[in-house]
Design a protein around this motif. Structure first.
Motif, PDB file in Angstrom:
ATOM      1  N   UNK A 140     -26.287  -6.165  -9.528  1.00 55.22           N
ATOM      2  CA  UNK A 140     -25.031  -6.564 -10.179  1.00 55.22           C
ATOM      3  C   UNK A 140     -24.661  -5.591 -11.293  1.00 55.22           C
ATOM      4  N   UNK A 141     -25.671  -5.114 -12.013  1.00 59.42           N
ATOM      5  CA  UNK A 141     -25.417  -4.124 -13.069  1.00 59.42           C
ATOM      6  C   UNK A 141     -24.901  -2.829 -12.455  1.00 59.42           C
ATOM      7  N   UNK A 142     -25.549  -2.370 -11.387  1.00 54.96           N
ATOM      8  CA  UNK A 142     -25.090  -1.144 -10.720  1.00 54.96           C
ATOM      9  C   UNK A 142     -23.668  -1.306 -10.195  1.00 54.96           C
ATOM     10  N   UNK A 143     -23.366  -2.477  -9.638  1.00 51.76           N
ATOM     11  CA  UNK A 143     -22.002  -2.733  -9.162  1.00 51.76           C
ATOM     12  C   UNK A 143     -20.998  -2.650 -10.304  1.00 51.76           C
ATOM     13  N   UNK A 144     -21.356  -3.263 -11.432  1.00 48.18           N
ATOM     14  CA  UNK A 144     -20.442  -3.246 -12.584  1.00 48.18           C
ATOM     15  C   UNK A 144     -20.223  -1.822 -13.083  1.00 48.18           C
ATOM     16  N   UNK A 145     -21.290  -1.018 -13.125  1.00 53.91           N
ATOM     17  CA  UNK A 145     -21.143   0.375 -13.547  1.00 53.91           C
ATOM     18  C   UNK A 145     -20.314   1.161 -12.540  1.00 53.91           C
ATOM     19  N   UNK A 146     -20.494   0.863 -11.248  1.00 49.86           N
ATOM     20  CA  UNK A 146     -19.710   1.552 -10.219  1.00 49.86           C
ATOM     21  C   UNK A 146     -18.220   1.234 -10.372  1.00 49.86           C
ATOM     22  N   UNK A 147     -17.911  -0.021 -10.593  1.00 49.04           N
ATOM     23  CA  UNK A 147     -16.509  -0.411 -10.783  1.00 49.04           C
ATOM     24  C   UNK A 147     -15.915   0.280 -12.001  1.00 49.04           C
ATOM     25  N   UNK A 148     -16.757   0.450 -13.029  1.00 51.75           N
ATOM     26  CA  UNK A 148     -16.284   1.102 -14.260  1.00 51.75           C
ATOM     27  C   UNK A 148     -16.283   2.622 -14.145  1.00 51.75           C
ATOM     28  N   UNK A 149     -16.732   3.151 -13.011  1.00 47.91           N
ATOM     29  CA  UNK A 149     -16.780   4.602 -12.833  1.00 47.91           C
ATOM     30  C   UNK A 149     -17.873   5.257 -13.652  1.00 47.91           C
ATOM     31  N   UNK A 150     -18.918   4.503 -14.002  1.00 53.26           N
ATOM     32  CA  UNK A 150     -19.965   5.025 -14.887  1.00 53.26           C
ATOM     33  C   UNK A 150     -21.339   5.027 -14.223  1.00 53.26           C
ATOM     34  N   UNK A 151     -21.402   4.916 -12.906  1.00 56.06           N
ATOM     35  CA  UNK A 151     -22.688   4.917 -12.217  1.00 56.06           C
ATOM     36  C   UNK A 151     -23.069   6.355 -11.894  1.00 56.06           C
ATOM     37  N   UNK A 152     -24.157   6.839 -12.491  1.00 56.80           N
ATOM     38  CA  UNK A 152     -24.566   8.228 -12.295  1.00 56.80           C
ATOM     39  C   UNK A 152     -25.996   8.307 -11.786  1.00 56.80           C
ATOM     40  N   UNK A 153     -26.432   9.530 -11.534  1.00 53.82           N
ATOM     41  CA  UNK A 153     -27.753   9.754 -10.953  1.00 53.82           C
ATOM     42  C   UNK A 153     -28.864   9.263 -11.864  1.00 53.82           C
ATOM     43  N   UNK A 154     -28.721   9.440 -13.172  1.00 52.35           N
ATOM     44  CA  UNK A 154     -29.769   9.018 -14.103  1.00 52.35           C
ATOM     45  C   UNK A 154     -30.066   7.524 -13.963  1.00 52.35           C
ATOM     46  N   UNK A 155     -29.009   6.721 -13.901  1.00 51.01           N
ATOM     47  CA  UNK A 155     -29.192   5.278 -13.784  1.00 51.01           C
ATOM     48  C   UNK A 155     -29.786   4.922 -12.425  1.00 51.01           C
TER      49      UNK A 155
END
Length: 729
Positions: free
Chosen positions: A154-169
């Motif tokens: 769910x956290x990864x989904x939220x970051x993806x929606x916000x355009x903030x999901x990167x390789x480090x995470x």
């Protein structure tokens, strides 16, 4: 050092010395103000701990001898990364080392004071609701606390929606949970394809919205980690399936790398890539083509390679092979198997089954008789199912095979409680298969025909000197008689016992006796327990059997007009229904028929008029969808498990939602919760709440068919009374 066996003492000392060197290095970095260096060093310490505390290295004894080292690291990191605002969860989480001070602050923030690794779910809910990107990232990157797999997705989904999901995470998420792909999903082998590789490749069917980004990362990582001659499989996350023909070709070029085959062989391909694979294989050796076929079996698209294997027309047979592999002892359509084999041709079918064997399909074609018969002796479920499909051997009759399967069925009650259910189900499938071999419409028709043959093949009288020997039917009970000059003898003379025909007669006597047992404990009991119906043809066939002729007239029936009576009192031109006591109770006829059965001196083959009847109580109506009628009773688990199993229940361990279940009608399951130690048979069992489930949800008890409700309660009443009903507490 504390409690370190001598064999591990030196290794623990070496690891501690190495960690103290890292502590000294941390102190130097802190004095230099090198925060980036400290973050990198924290990761190095964690990796050193992971390898140093392994069973192979120190037997797991390093972790218990880390208090002084941990305290020293805590001092360094608390000073270098101070928390100025303990009320800000992001600041608490933003530290590279999980110091005791930070852990205590986090525990307080999530109301888990005293927890060393408190749950992160409360903070995750807040961060998702507030679209707090910084806190969302820190919830994944922090070494503090713990978050469940679904929460991380769910956290990864939220970051993806916000355009903030990167390789480090993404890297950190998979470093913490190599099986995170189970919850992320996004690509899996086709349903029904089964090989040893499929278990490691299957993923969840539903994909998280972050799946495309995660899979891009995974594809790039998978390609990079496996480029060297020695692939680094330990760094590659599990579960996820890569995408692209390049992965299949890499697996094809390394035929001796088992993990390469398992992880890359089933890679997800587009239609164009499948066509390209076929073209690529045209110039490869026959061995390479076969290997490519094996690689693609878990992906479910191996049939596109059949033409390059010289097996055009074998596609339907391959589909059947894969379908049969999906169930251990499932019903198969013999006509479909024979038609698919004809289309593939004899040579093609044999070659295909050589590539991907199928016990049941080979049995239908008669190619593995000896192997199947050997597995039947070991009670192998798929072997039993396949046994029914074998063509009849020279001199073998349908009755011979039917009786052989009955002998197999007789071994079932000696097996464990749950195994006997799967064993009985495999026998039922085998009987259905045998009906197909015999050209009969279903297993019931096979049963009736074979039971009738048992009767008609009973030997007639024969004479040995002055003696006449035969089998007589007294109601449903077969009696072997010996007479002399018209007078029945009480014992069997030696001259008769030594005659080979006497053993043959005894064998048929036992068959007739088994027939009566089967009918009483099977069909008759089932008819009464379910309020089952027979059409005129079925009734006629059953009454032709001695057991049926004796038992069926002793039951109470209801005809199509609603008339209730014995067989000679109702209309037999239409369907007749065995009267469950609830029907008699509802019609206010129960007391009348109980009196009639007594007056007419009728001995019913199973309990019917005097069968225990259980109605919904006011308390059960008030609780709506749960019955606590037997809750709190303690029973002997071993005895209770055997009784439940004998009545069609399956028992489960303590970790299942319900510890005993039984299908009662189509789509409806009785589910009993219990308190037990591991499993039934492991000690005493405390009976709990009973529910009836449809599609996984509890059904109001008032909506449960009364006959089904009564029979389930009857089962449990028997268990509580026979297995020791002592109130709990």
């Amino acid at each position: 050092m504390v409690d370190v066996p001598g064999m591990y003492a030196d290794a623990v000392r070496e690891e501690r010395d190495a960690l103290w060197l890292l502590v000294d290095e941390a102190g130097g970095l802190a004095k230099a103000g090198d925060l980036a260096g400290l973050r990198d060093l924290a990761n190095r310490v964690r990796r050193r701990l992971a390898t140093g505390d392994s069973i192979e290295r120190t037997g797991g004894h390093l972790g218990g001898n880390m208090a002084d080292i941990s305290a020293a690291l805590d001092d360094v990191y608390d000073e270098a990364f101070p928390v100025r605002n303990p009320d800000d969860p992001a600041e608490v989480l933003d530290g590279p080392w999980p110091t005791a001070r930070r852990a205590a602050m986090l525990a307080s923030a999530v109301d888990r004071v005293g927890w060393r690794k408190p749950p992160l779910e409360p903070l995750a809910e807040r961060a998702i609701a507030d679209d707090d990107v910084r806190l969302l990232r820190l919830l994944v990157l922090t070494p503090l606390g713990r978050a469940g797999r679904e929460t991380v997705v769910r956290i990864l989904d939220a970051l993806h929606v916000a355009g903030a999901l990167d390789v480090e995470v993404i890297e950190k998420a998979f470093a913490d949970d190599a099986y995170l792909g189970r919850a992320i999903g996004g690509g899996s082998p086709a349903e029904g394809a089964t090989t040893s590789a499929s278990a490691g490749s299957a993923v969840a069917s539903a994909s998280a919205c972050c799946a495309p980004v995660v899979r891009d990362y995974f594809d790039a990582l998978a390609w990079r980690l496996t480029s060297p001659a020695e692939p680094d499989w330990d760094e590659l996350p599990e579960v996820l399936v890569p995408r692209g023909l390049r992965f299949v070709l890499r697996a094809l070029d390394r035929p001796h790398d088992r993990r390469m085959a398992q992880r890359f062989g089933p890679a997800e391909l587009t239609d164009d890539e499948r066509s390209a694979l076929v073209d690529h294989l045209r110039d490869r050796t026959a061995e390479q083509r076969r290997y490519a076929f094996e690689l693609r079996l878990p992906a479910g698209d191996a049939e596109v390679l059949l033409p390059v294997l010289g097996l055009p027309g074998a596609e339907p047979l391959l589909r059947l092979v894969l379908a049969t592999a999906a169930t251990e002892a499932g019903r198969q359509d013999r006509a479909d198997i024979l038609a698919a084999a004809r289309r593939a041709g004899d040579d093609g079918a044999r070659r295909l089954l050589g590539l991907c064997p199928s016990e049941v399909i080979s049995a239908a074609l008669g190619w593995n008789r000896a192997a199947v018969e050997k597995r039947v002796k070991r009670n192998a479920l798929s072997g039993i199912a396949a046994f029914g499909l074998l063509p009849l051997a020279d001199g073998e009759t349908v009755l011979d095979r039917h009786l052989a399967l009955r002998e197999v069925a007789g071994r079932g009650p000696k097996l464990g409680p749950n195994r006997r259910h799967s064993h009985a189900a495999a026998v039922a499938v085998a009987l259905d298969h045998l009906a197909q071999v015999a050209g009969l419409p279903d297993a019931d028709r096979l049963e009736w025909d074979c039971e009738a043959r048992v009767v008609t093949e009973t030997p007639g009288d024969w004479h040995i000197g002055d003696y006449t020997v035969g089998v007589r039917l007294a109601d449903a009970d077969p009696v072997l008689t010996v007479s002399r000059a018209g007078r029945a003898l009480k014992s069997v003379p030696a001259a008769v016992r030594t005659d080979p025909r006497y053993a043959h007669a005894r064998e048929h006597q036992e068959r007739l006796r088994d027939q009566a047992r089967r009918m009483r404990g099977g069909m008759i009991e089932r008819l009464v327990a379910t309020g089952g119906t027979l059409n005129p043809d079925e009734l006629h066939r059953l009454r032709r059997l001695p057991a049926g002729q004796a038992m069926l007239p002793a039951l109470i029936w209801q005809d199509r007009t609603g008339t209730v009576g014995l067989l000679d009192q109702i209309d037999l031109d239409g369907p007749v229904t065995a009267a469950h006591p609830f029907l008699l109770y509802e019609r206010r006829l129960l007391a009348h028929w109980q009196a009639e059965i007594v007056r007419l001196l009728i001995q019913q083959p199973v309990k019917q008029a005097f069968r225990e009847l259980y109605l919904l109580t006011p308390a059960e109506r008030d609780t709506v969808d749960v019955s606590r009628r037997f809750a709190g009773h303690t029973v002997d688990g071993r005895v209770a498990g055997q009784l439940l199993s004998g009545r069609g229940w399956s028992t489960h361990d303590r970790y299942d939602a319900y510890q005993a279940t039984r299908p009662v009608t189509a789509g409806l399951t009785a589910a009993l919760a219990c308190e037990l130690h591991g499993y039934f048979g492991g000690g005493d069992v405390v009976v709990g709440e009973l529910r009836f489930l449809a599609a996984g949800s509890a059904v109001p008890l008032a909506e449960v068919p009364p006959v089904a409700f009564s029979e389930v309660i009857r089962d449990l009443d028997l268990v509580v009374s026979a297995a020791g009903a002592e109130p709990h507490g």
